[in-house]
Scaffold this motif. Structure first.
Motif, short mmCIF file in Angstrom:
data_model
loop_
_atom_site.label_atom_id
_atom_site.label_comp_id
_atom_site.label_asym_id
_atom_site.label_seq_id
_atom_site.Cartn_x
_atom_site.Cartn_y
_atom_site.Cartn_z
N MET A 1 -17.66 -4.20 -1.00
CA MET A 1 -17.20 -3.73 -0.21
C MET A 1 -17.38 -2.39 -0.10
N ASN A 2 -17.42 -1.91 1.26
CA ASN A 2 -17.42 -0.38 1.48
C ASN A 2 -15.54 -0.02 1.06
N PRO A 3 -15.39 1.03 -0.18
CA PRO A 3 -14.35 1.15 -0.12
C PRO A 3 -13.34 2.10 0.65
N LEU A 4 -13.96 2.20 2.44
CA LEU A 4 -13.56 3.13 2.30
C LEU A 4 -13.27 2.32 3.56
N ALA A 5 -13.60 1.96 4.34
CA ALA A 5 -13.49 0.05 5.01
C ALA A 5 -11.87 -0.74 4.93
N ASP A 6 -12.30 -0.87 3.02
CA ASP A 6 -11.02 -1.60 2.34
C ASP A 6 -9.54 -0.04 2.43
N ILE A 7 -9.51 0.48 3.22
CA ILE A 7 -8.72 1.65 3.11
C ILE A 7 -8.22 1.91 4.80
N LEU A 8 -9.20 1.86 5.47
CA LEU A 8 -9.20 1.49 6.71
C LEU A 8 -9.03 0.63 7.74
N THR A 9 -8.06 -0.17 7.62
CA THR A 9 -7.58 -1.36 8.32
C THR A 9 -6.66 -1.11 8.95
N PRO A 10 -7.00 -1.79 10.09
CA PRO A 10 -6.15 -1.92 11.25
C PRO A 10 -4.60 -1.49 10.92
N ALA A 11 -4.09 -2.63 10.07
CA ALA A 11 -2.51 -2.35 9.59
C ALA A 11 -2.46 -0.59 8.55
N ASN A 12 -3.14 -0.11 8.28
CA ASN A 12 -2.99 0.62 7.58
C ASN A 12 -3.22 2.17 8.11
N ILE A 13 -4.21 2.07 9.22
CA ILE A 13 -3.72 3.25 10.34
C ILE A 13 -2.58 2.62 11.09
N ILE A 14 -2.60 1.88 11.65
CA ILE A 14 -0.72 1.68 12.54
C ILE A 14 -0.09 1.95 12.07
N THR A 15 -0.19 1.60 10.56
CA THR A 15 1.42 2.99 9.50
C THR A 15 1.58 4.21 9.53
N ALA A 16 0.35 4.94 9.18
CA ALA A 16 -0.54 5.72 8.84
C ALA A 16 0.51 6.46 10.17
N LEU A 17 -0.20 6.18 11.43
CA LEU A 17 0.67 6.59 13.09
C LEU A 17 2.04 5.87 13.24
N ILE A 18 2.33 5.04 12.85
CA ILE A 18 3.33 5.10 12.75
C ILE A 18 4.71 6.32 12.02
N VAL A 19 4.03 6.28 10.29
CA VAL A 19 4.79 7.20 9.19
C VAL A 19 4.64 8.78 10.30
N MET A 20 3.38 9.34 10.66
CA MET A 20 3.15 10.51 11.38
C MET A 20 3.42 11.37 12.49
N ASN A 21 4.11 9.74 13.42
CA ASN A 21 4.89 10.19 14.50
C ASN A 21 6.35 10.23 14.11
N PHE A 22 6.92 9.43 12.85
CA PHE A 22 8.39 9.46 12.40
C PHE A 22 8.54 11.01 12.00
N SER A 23 7.63 11.03 11.29
CA SER A 23 7.71 13.14 10.43
C SER A 23 7.62 14.04 11.27
N SER A 24 6.55 13.57 12.57
CA SER A 24 6.54 14.75 13.37
C SER A 24 7.98 15.40 14.31
N PHE A 25 8.34 13.85 14.54
CA PHE A 25 9.71 13.23 15.87
C PHE A 25 10.88 14.30 15.05
N ALA A 26 10.96 13.87 13.08
CA ALA A 26 12.39 14.23 12.29
C ALA A 26 11.79 16.24 12.24
#
Length: 98
Positions: A1-26
């Motif tokens: 499989m494509n290693p990038l596709a393994d990393i860019l899962t919907p769950a990982n993207i959502i988790t990254a967005l949550i972390v970035m929004n929390f970091s930005s807010f903080a």
């Protein structure tokens, strides 16, 4: 499989967005506290980068909750530009991958 596709899962993207929004807010809260103490501050570039790389919602929430950077027109314009670019990219992605 494509290693990038393994990393860019919907769950990982959502988790990254949550972390970035929390970091930005903080970051907005921390910068406001530092401003009140007249201490060394978080740069506007750092705040805008957090917003650009996925934390736009946290940036807008932090501005409102902490009443920080709301009167500085140049910063507000740049933050609005980041939001507009992200909205255009989202629309393009939706059209391209639909």
């Amino acid at each position: 499989m494509n290693p990038l596709a393994d990393i860019l899962t919907p769950a990982n993207i959502i988790t990254a967005l949550i972390v970035m929004n929390f970091s930005s807010f903080a970051a907005f809260g921390i910068d406001k506290a530092l401003a009140e103490k007249r201490a060394r501050r978080i740069s506007e570039a750092a705040l805008l980068n957090l917003a650009f790389f996925g934390g736009i919602g946290g940036a807008y929430a932090g501005r409102e909750v902490f009443r920080h950077k709301t009167r500085k027109a140049s910063f507000s314009n740049q933050l609005h530009m980041v939001a507009a670019v992200q909205l255009c990219a989202l629309v393009f992605a939706l059209i391209a991958f639909w």
